[in-house]
Motif scaffolding. Structure first.
Motif, PDB file in Angstrom:
ATOM      1  N   MET A  34       0.863  -1.175   0.000  1.00 26.40           N
ATOM      2  CA  MET A  34       0.000   0.000   0.000  1.00 26.40           C
ATOM      3  C   MET A  34       0.903   1.230   0.000  1.00 26.40           C
ATOM      4  O   MET A  34       1.587   1.511   0.989  1.00 26.40           O
ATOM      5  N   LEU A  35       0.925   1.972  -1.102  1.00 26.97           N
ATOM      6  CA  LEU A  35       1.762   3.153  -1.240  1.00 26.97           C
ATOM      7  C   LEU A  35       0.881   4.385  -1.348  1.00 26.97           C
ATOM      8  O   LEU A  35       0.072   4.499  -2.273  1.00 26.97           O
ATOM      9  N   ALA A  36       1.022   5.306  -0.401  1.00 30.70           N
ATOM     10  CA  ALA A  36       0.229   6.534  -0.394  1.00 30.70           C
ATOM     11  C   ALA A  36       1.002   7.662  -1.066  1.00 30.70           C
ATOM     12  O   ALA A  36       2.197   7.844  -0.823  1.00 30.70           O
ATOM     13  N   MET A  37       0.309   8.427  -1.906  1.00 30.39           N
ATOM     14  CA  MET A  37       0.868   9.621  -2.520  1.00 30.39           C
ATOM     15  C   MET A  37       0.157  10.830  -1.916  1.00 30.39           C
ATOM     16  O   MET A  37      -1.060  10.972  -2.071  1.00 30.39           O
ATOM     17  N   THR A 203      -4.023   8.132  -3.413  1.00 29.79           N
ATOM     18  CA  THR A 203      -3.872   9.506  -2.959  1.00 29.79           C
ATOM     19  C   THR A 203      -4.884   9.735  -1.845  1.00 29.79           C
ATOM     20  O   THR A 203      -5.972   9.157  -1.863  1.00 29.79           O
ATOM     21  N   GLU A 204      -4.525  10.562  -0.894  1.00 28.29           N
ATOM     22  CA  GLU A 204      -5.442  10.758   0.238  1.00 28.29           C
ATOM     23  C   GLU A 204      -5.055  12.005   1.026  1.00 28.29           C
ATOM     24  O   GLU A 204      -3.878  12.286   1.230  1.00 28.29           O
ATOM     25  N   HIS A 205      -6.084  12.751   1.460  1.00 21.46           N
ATOM     26  CA  HIS A 205      -5.877  13.919   2.319  1.00 21.46           C
ATOM     27  C   HIS A 205      -6.019  13.570   3.798  1.00 21.46           C
ATOM     28  O   HIS A 205      -5.501  14.287   4.657  1.00 21.46           O
ATOM     29  N   ASP A 206      -6.737  12.496   4.093  1.00 17.77           N
ATOM     30  CA  ASP A 206      -6.977  12.113   5.484  1.00 17.77           C
ATOM     31  C   ASP A 206      -5.724  11.415   6.028  1.00 17.77           C
ATOM     32  O   ASP A 206      -5.415  10.278   5.673  1.00 17.77           O
ATOM     33  N   MET A 207      -5.008  12.109   6.906  1.00 14.45           N
ATOM     34  CA  MET A 207      -3.753  11.567   7.412  1.00 14.45           C
ATOM     35  C   MET A 207      -3.962  10.357   8.320  1.00 14.45           C
ATOM     36  O   MET A 207      -3.092   9.496   8.428  1.00 14.45           O
ATOM     37  N   ALA A 212      -2.472   4.940   9.062  1.00 13.35           N
ATOM     38  CA  ALA A 212      -2.981   3.662   9.545  1.00 13.35           C
ATOM     39  C   ALA A 212      -2.789   2.533   8.543  1.00 13.35           C
ATOM     40  O   ALA A 212      -2.658   1.368   8.936  1.00 13.35           O
ATOM     41  N   HIS A 213      -2.754   2.851   7.242  1.00 12.40           N
ATOM     42  CA  HIS A 213      -2.811   1.783   6.244  1.00 12.40           C
ATOM     43  C   HIS A 213      -1.672   1.765   5.233  1.00 12.40           C
ATOM     44  O   HIS A 213      -1.489   0.745   4.547  1.00 12.40           O
ATOM     45  N   ALA A 214      -0.917   2.834   5.084  1.00  2.69           N
ATOM     46  CA  ALA A 214       0.158   2.851   4.090  1.00  2.69           C
ATOM     47  C   ALA A 214       1.387   2.101   4.601  1.00  2.69           C
ATOM     48  O   ALA A 214       1.811   2.295   5.737  1.00  2.69           O
ATOM     49  N   ASP A 215       1.949   1.234   3.763  1.00  2.21           N
ATOM     50  CA  ASP A 215       3.233   0.614   4.072  1.00  2.21           C
ATOM     51  C   ASP A 215       4.364   1.608   3.836  1.00  2.21           C
ATOM     52  O   ASP A 215       5.341   1.649   4.581  1.00  2.21           O
ATOM     53  N   ARG A 216       4.222   2.378   2.772  1.00  2.00           N
ATOM     54  CA  ARG A 216       5.143   3.463   2.471  1.00  2.00           C
ATOM     55  C   ARG A 216       4.338   4.662   2.006  1.00  2.00           C
ATOM     56  O   ARG A 216       3.185   4.537   1.596  1.00  2.00           O
ATOM     57  N   MET A 217       4.966   5.822   2.039  1.00  2.41           N
ATOM     58  CA  MET A 217       4.307   7.010   1.529  1.00  2.41           C
ATOM     59  C   MET A 217       5.310   7.872   0.782  1.00  2.41           C
ATOM     60  O   MET A 217       6.521   7.810   1.042  1.00  2.41           O
ATOM     61  N   MET A 218       4.811   8.634  -0.171  1.00  6.80           N
ATOM     62  CA  MET A 218       5.638   9.567  -0.916  1.00  6.80           C
ATOM     63  C   MET A 218       4.955  10.919  -0.878  1.00  6.80           C
ATOM     64  O   MET A 218       3.724  11.013  -0.888  1.00  6.80           O
ATOM     65  N   VAL A 219       5.746  11.971  -0.804  1.00 10.36           N
ATOM     66  CA  VAL A 219       5.225  13.321  -0.650  1.00 10.36           C
ATOM     67  C   VAL A 219       5.659  14.169  -1.833  1.00 10.36           C
ATOM     68  O   VAL A 219       6.853  14.267  -2.141  1.00 10.36           O
ATOM     69  N   LEU A 220       4.680  14.775  -2.505  1.00 10.56           N
ATOM     70  CA  LEU A 220       4.952  15.690  -3.604  1.00 10.56           C
ATOM     71  C   LEU A 220       4.733  17.125  -3.140  1.00 10.56           C
ATOM     72  O   LEU A 220       3.831  17.401  -2.335  1.00 10.56           O
ATOM     73  N   ASN A 221       5.520  18.031  -3.681  1.00  7.09           N
ATOM     74  CA  ASN A 221       5.316  19.456  -3.446  1.00  7.09           C
ATOM     75  C   ASN A 221       5.801  20.213  -4.674  1.00  7.09           C
ATOM     76  O   ASN A 221       6.930  20.011  -5.136  1.00  7.09           O
ATOM     77  N   ARG A 222       4.902  21.015  -5.246  1.00  9.25           N
ATOM     78  CA  ARG A 222       5.208  21.785  -6.453  1.00  9.25           C
ATOM     79  C   ARG A 222       5.752  20.896  -7.558  1.00  9.25           C
ATOM     80  O   ARG A 222       6.678  21.261  -8.283  1.00  9.25           O
ATOM     81  N   GLY A 223       5.156  19.714  -7.677  1.00  5.18           N
ATOM     82  CA  GLY A 223       5.499  18.802  -8.755  1.00  5.18           C
ATOM     83  C   GLY A 223       6.687  17.911  -8.519  1.00  5.18           C
ATOM     84  O   GLY A 223       6.980  17.037  -9.336  1.00  5.18           O
ATOM     85  N   ARG A 224       7.395  18.095  -7.416  1.00  3.89           N
ATOM     86  CA  ARG A 224       8.591  17.312  -7.146  1.00  3.89           C
ATOM     87  C   ARG A 224       8.377  16.352  -5.979  1.00  3.89           C
ATOM     88  O   ARG A 224       7.649  16.657  -5.039  1.00  3.89           O
ATOM     89  N   ILE A 226       9.547  15.065  -2.704  1.00  2.00           N
ATOM     90  CA  ILE A 226      10.442  15.606  -1.685  1.00  2.00           C
ATOM     91  C   ILE A 226      10.751  14.605  -0.576  1.00  2.00           C
ATOM     92  O   ILE A 226      11.685  14.819   0.203  1.00  2.00           O
ATOM     93  N   ALA A 227       9.988  13.534  -0.478  1.00  8.28           N
ATOM     94  CA  ALA A 227      10.254  12.523   0.550  1.00  8.28           C
ATOM     95  C   ALA A 227       9.565  11.229   0.183  1.00  8.28           C
ATOM     96  O   ALA A 227       8.511  11.224  -0.460  1.00  8.28           O
ATOM     97  N   GLU A 228      10.151  10.114   0.596  1.00  5.44           N
ATOM     98  CA  GLU A 228       9.574   8.793   0.349  1.00  5.44           C
ATOM     99  C   GLU A 228      10.106   7.840   1.405  1.00  5.44           C
ATOM    100  O   GLU A 228      11.280   7.896   1.774  1.00  5.44           O
ATOM    101  N   GLY A 229       9.245   6.975   1.930  1.00  4.46           N
ATOM    102  CA  GLY A 229       9.695   6.010   2.917  1.00  4.46           C
ATOM    103  C   GLY A 229       8.574   5.534   3.806  1.00  4.46           C
ATOM    104  O   GLY A 229       7.385   5.708   3.490  1.00  4.46           O
ATOM    105  N   ARG A 230       8.923   4.926   4.920  1.00  7.46           N
ATOM    106  CA  ARG A 230       7.921   4.454   5.871  1.00  7.46           C
ATOM    107  C   ARG A 230       7.206   5.638   6.502  1.00  7.46           C
ATOM    108  O   ARG A 230       7.817   6.696   6.716  1.00  7.46           O
ATOM    109  N   PRO A 231       5.918   5.483   6.814  1.00  6.11           N
ATOM    110  CA  PRO A 231       5.164   6.616   7.377  1.00  6.11           C
ATOM    111  C   PRO A 231       5.827   7.244   8.594  1.00  6.11           C
ATOM    112  O   PRO A 231       5.880   8.477   8.711  1.00  6.11           O
TER     113      PRO A 231
END
Length: 262
Positions: A34-37, A203-207, A212-224, A226-231
């Motif tokens: 489960m990968l959250a963007m 994709t999700e706005h509810d943190m 609670a459910h993402a194995d990993r997550m990635m964070v975008l900002n202004r199209g780039r 900026i971070a990826e890894g375990r929650p």
């Protein structure tokens, strides 16, 4: 030994005039993960997500599913490769029953655009098996127009699963749902993903849902990216916290547990 990537996104970019919506984004996803963007409004999440699904053509870069380059394929061609999709606003046939909606997916796999003519008569057993999987067997004959929105979202998940996907794309699956419904839907999705080894990009706005459910997550900002890894690691990233200041990234684990058990 780690599993081979199911989804590989390589140097994906998209511009609209002088606006760089997505800039050189790369990531991968393995079966059962489960990968959250996530990212603030305007971060490029929807553009990136829709390039993966084929709804938007990539400006540059590649998307590979099971090693196959799917760049330039239509959404339907990608769907036929075993990619399920749910939307921020649930997409179902309101004039049909719950069972008929799932039957329509099975029929579509065989007969293309003639699927609606066969939706109510074919694949009844297969449709009922999918409804049983997600706990909606008792709703089979109910018209979709009479259902609560949370149940409509569960039906949309059933329709995505009817395609027997290896990859599931979920665009804000918890949008519009009550807190307990969000917990139940994503818990169900995570369980099925693990059991069937389906890779899930969402994709999700509810943190609360993300942590609670993402194995990993990635964070975008202004199209780039900026971070990826375990929650738990991403939550402590100083750049991520700065981007999300005031937008709810600080996750109250105790409060989330109380909501989940309410």
């Amino acid at each position: 030994m780690s599993a081979a990537p199911l989804l590989q996104v390589e140097h994906l970019s998209k511009s609209y005039g002088g606006v760089h919506a997505v800039q050189d984004v790369s990531f991968s996803l393995v079966p059962g993960e489960m990968l959250a963007m996530i990212g603030p409004n305007g971060a490029g999440k929807s553009t990136c997500f829709n390039m993966v699904g084929g709804q938007i053509p990539a400006g540059s870069g590649r998307v590979r599913i099971d090693g196959r380059d799917v760049s330039g394929l239509s959404p339907r061609q990608i769907w036929r490769l075993g990619v399920g999709r749910t939307f921020q606003v649930a997409q179902v046939f309101k004039s049909m029953t719950v069972r008929e909606n799932v039957q329509a997916v099975f029929a579509s796999r065989e007969s293309g655009w003639g699927f609606l003519a066969r939706a109510g008569s074919a694949h009844r057993t297969e449709a009922e098996a999918v409804l049983h999987l997600i706990g909606m067997a008792d709703f089979a004959d109910r018209p979709c127009a009479d259902m609560a929105y949370g149940d409509v979202k569960r039906l949309e998940l059933a329709m995505a699963l009817a395609n027997d996907p290896k990859l599931l794309l979920m665009d804000e699956p918890a949008a519009g749902m009550a807190p307990l419904e969000r917990v139940e839907l994503m818990g169900l999705t995570a369980r099925i993903a693990k059991e069937r080894q389906i890779g899930v990009l969402f994709t999700e706005h509810d943190m609360d849902v993300v942590f609670a459910h993402a194995d990993r997550m990635m964070v975008l900002n202004r199209g780039r990216l900026i971070a990826e890894g375990r929650p738990e690691d991403v939550r402590q990233d100083t750049q991520v916290r700065a981007v999300y200041l005031g937008e709810g990234l600080v996750y109250d684990q105790a409060a989330a547990a109380r909501r989940a058990s309410a």
